[in-house]
Write an enzyme that holds these catalytic residues in place. Structure first.
Site: not given
Ligand code: BV8
Length: 227
Positions: A55, A87, A90, A105, A132, A171-172, A198
């Site tokens: 992703r 949420q 990106d 999130h 790390c 859009g959720t 949508l």
């Protein structure tokens, strides 16, 4: 006019990022309980790293769209009276120009060290167990909130929901909690509510629902707000 906007995967769909539950969505290829829980990471870290590394690679190849850019214009206009909660993991809101984005999130382009608890901006893979940058331990995990984990910054989101005049969800699908309950907190506070989607849920809790693609509905709604 205090406004809280909550966005989901649908706002990034037209940028080329798959949603979770739509056709060819992320959950079609993967059972969320095997890639998005702390138990899954303990059981098979390679599988989980592969899921998020893929992703992160796709994210590098897509661009923000007109819906992200319109919300950045709204932020310029409303300033602190707008809280943009997403949420999405990106960074298309930021690349679309939004300065203050609350990632409920987490973020795909952030790595969290489970040894020293520090977080690091991260654009590369984690599957090859890089050390790390702070403590040198190969103990980095994706800085995302998995199922069963507490979402980030719930207190400030709750405070904004109890103080807002308008709550807008874009859009959720409204099936993942606690985000799915935000509309009820807003209604309970007497706020007006609007859904842009949508394929909105026929049984909607929102006072107003506008059906259509985010790249059309969001700029149109923002123009109304600016006017
Ligand atoms: C928690 C990060 C304790 C990782 C994510 C039983 C009942 C109720 C709740 C639970 C339950 N059992 C367990 C729970 C809790 C669980 C939960 O809600 N499970 C669900 C499945 C029932 N929640 C948790 O575990 C949360 N933590 O509860 O901790 C706690 C919390 C608070 C207080 C006390 C204790 C943690 C949940 C976070 C998990 N991590 N993501 C990653 O990204 O991999 S969730 C992930 O899925 C997303 O972040 C998002 O939240 C969710 C996906 O939803 P959407 O974004 O809405 O995407 P979806 O595909 O579903 O829908 C897309 C929508 O867009 C559709 O409506 C479509 O019509 C629309 N659309 C498509 N194209 C467009 C469009 N709209 C406009 N334009 C377009 N072009």
């Amino acid at each position: 006019m205090k406004v809280v906007v909550l966005t989901g995967a649908g706002i990034s769909a037209e940028s080329g990022l798959p949603t979770f539950r739509d056709a060819a969505g992320l959950w079609e290829g993967h059972d969320p309980m095997t890639v998005a829980t702390p138990e899954a990471f303990a059981a098979d870290p390679d599988l989980v790293h592969r899921f998020y590394d893929e992703r992160r690679e796709v994210l590098a190849r897509v661009q923000p769209n007109a819906a992200h850019q319109a919300l950045a214009r709204l932020e310029q206009h409303l300033g602190e009276d707008l809280l943009l909660v997403t949420q999405n993991v990106d960074d298309l809101h930021e690349r679309g120009g939004s300065q203050r984005v609350h990632h409920l999130h987490g973020r795909l382009r952030s790595a969290w060290c489970t040894s020293c608890d520090r977080r690091h901006d991260w654009s590369n893979s984690l599957g090859d167990r890089p050390p790390c940058p702070a403590c040198g331990q190969p103990a980095l995990r994706p800085d995302v909130v998995w199922f069963g984990e507490m979402p980030y910054g719930m207190d400030s989101v709750h405070a904004a929901l109890f103080d807002c005049d308008l709550f807008v969800a874009i859009g959720t699908s409204g099936v993942v909690y606690p985000a799915a309950a935000f509309v009820h907190y807003a209604i309970g506070n007497g706020a007006d509510t609007l859904e842009l989607n949508l394929a909105p849920d026929p049984v909607s809790d929102f006072a107003q629902v506008r059906q259509g693609p985010a790249t059309e509905n969001v700029p149109a709604w923002v123009e109304e707000m600016l006017r």
